[in-house]
Scaffold this active site. Sequence first.
Site: not given
Ligand code: GLC
Length: 799
Positions: A405, A408, A483
Amino acid sequence: MITNTELEHKGNLFPTSLISYEHDQDSISFITKNGVRLLIQVLRDNMLRLRYATTGIFAHDFSYAVDENHPHGFNQLKIEETDTHIVITTEKFICKVARDDIRVGMYNLDGKPILEDELGFHWEESFEFGGSFVKMSKTSRDQENYFGLGDKPTNFNLKGKRLSLWNTDQYAYGKDTAELYKAVPFYMGLHNNMSYGIFFDNTFKTHFDFCAERRNVTSFWADGGEMNYYFIFGPQMDDVLTTYTDLTGKPELPPMWALGFHQCKWSYYPESKVKEITSKFRELNFPCDAIYLDIDYMDGFRCFTWNKEYFPDPKRMVSELEEDGFKTVAIIDPGIKIDLSYDIFKEALEKDYFCRRADGPYMRGKVWPGECYFPDFTNPEVREWWSGLYRELIGDIGVKGVWNDMNEPAVMEVPGKTFPLDVRHDYDGHRCSHRKAHNIYGMQMARATYEGVKRYNFPKRPFIITRANYSGGQRYTSTWTGDNVATWEHLWLANIQIQRLCISGMSFSGSDIGGFAEQPSGELYARWVQLGVFHPFCRVHSSGDHGEQEPWFFGDEILDISRKFVELRYQLLPYLYTAFYNYVQEGIPILKPLVYFDQQDVQTHYRADEFIFGNQILVCPVQEPNVQGRRMYIPRGKWYNFWTDKAVAGGKEMWVDAPLDIMPIFIKEGAVIPKYPVQQYVDEVKIEQMTLDLYYKLGKENSEFYEDAHDGYEYRQNIYSLRTFKLTGKEDEIILQQHKSGKYSSSYSTFKLKFYGLPFKIRKVFYENEEVPLEKLQFNAEEQSMIIDKEFSELHLVG
Ligand code: GLC
């Protein structure tokens, strides 16, 4: 920096007339009076690569997207000269390069234009950064439409849109948010029943304009790098997409458990909470295969560590979960906490693995752990090191999948939400700034993760999911749409985004079911589960601060509806797995938007609600509250309503009932759909009997059914089974033939055949050409079913 028109800009430069060209094997090199070089490479009969060097000299050729093993080679290549053009003819199409200005046009073998340069290649020199902004414009034909570009949250048909690709962490994005998590610079155009693809392999920020600025012009351009694009001719979208995925690569088959239902939340902790959730799934008989650990499992959000207070013995927990049929998936982010007592930080610092700013300081930025440094995943040595870090998590503790995650890469509380552009990257030895490396940072992280998980999970198959990606990243990982928000509009977006990802080469994708931010109503949740079970990746996820999102949270009615659909997914697993097989073998998208399914039917060109799941199941989500049904378009041909078994003739829009416990589903006539019994998780039980649902058709239809051990690599040694069913229906008979290849032997020995829509009463059955009494096949007249040996080769029913 240009963000406006590529046209009105004063500084645009253009190639002048051709002075000479040379042909060497698969390449034709053109040079203009003002020193521009165009290199056309014939890669396949239906694919050319076009590169332009404004100075006549090409930079070293390197791509993260192109699969080094991609098939290439052509059957035919002819080069001719006319007074005005150099004409290149392959077995599939014609490419003409104008002597005047090296503008390029592509034509089919009948001479009909497929795609022609408008201004063609032009560029603007960049004093600030060096190099140029490289630009291309093409004429758009009447009624031409555009599809592709990855995860864009906008209308499915891109005509009239201007979009740019710059991977961005967009919490709670909305419809038409310009930049999202992924950069997939690939699109398909379609006009006159001819489709072509453009893959603009440039990792700088890229821009695409589909007749937004001028009604009959499309253009694409980049903030730097090379005008380097691939032109792929169909004429079917199918041909375009399979050629694109041949070029940028296909993934390996995921383990079957990864296709089950997954439950996630930010965050389940401590261990007792995780167990409470998983036990509840079992107690309520709600199928589930995977449970996720979000960032709170770590010690202060330090990657590859555990919070021992919440999770005192992760290895034991993971194995207990596994005994109960749950695979554990854990999150890993790129930011490494600045902390000299943290081994991983220290090691990366010592080995100089972190990204640096232009003048030498480290790239420092805030993410969940606080101030962090970031590994340079574009350095092969760093990727190798990162893969090795998974030894404990995967190899010792037994976590089965990894979730990447914030890659980007996301940086909090700074303008642009990412690295400044001066950050340096190795780019596999082609040192560059973040302008060039930004869009592939996440892909390279996922690649390193894939290598690690694969290594330590071997001989089982790896499962990786990433948020950021670039073309070609499908080779390593699945993905989700980030998200999103618990609104009806986001349900609509999820439907479009997943279809779009599927036709952008990234089929293994899904959305956060129910919405990540905010909280869905029970009704929205149920409608989202109904859609989500038909997405290649099926996971409920939500942010911790907005209440619960487990299926039981919304009361019994919603629980029952959700269970009914998740059970349907589990029944359809063999069908879905077959679609995955077609995807990993041929690049065939797992979901087929209607335009892809039937491009000849212009009614489909602006359709986005309905899609085909696999090859033969038509699905149409309900995307509004308080409705008892909806209008939907049924593609041409005959389809059976899954709920009522009633056949309808397509090629038109119609009303379909869909109270809350129903989502419109139709089965294509002639289909043979393999089904499992409901299980609580993949491989919970030994399958004793497979069901095949057969939908009568007057005529012929082929269906496929792929099987293997559900995990491991033996399938690559021919230990798989691929059955092709050929159904031929006549007025008062039906013939079912089976052809099998591969050596896998499944656990069951019989098929239960269930017939739908037979227009006659079965009076006689011939099994391998011999008549057999109906009782011998346990014929059940009410159910229209019978049981036969799984290795049958021909069955003949007569009315
Ligand atoms: C980001 C991700 C989400 C995750 C969060 C905490 O917002 O997109 O899926 O739960 O980080 O790790």
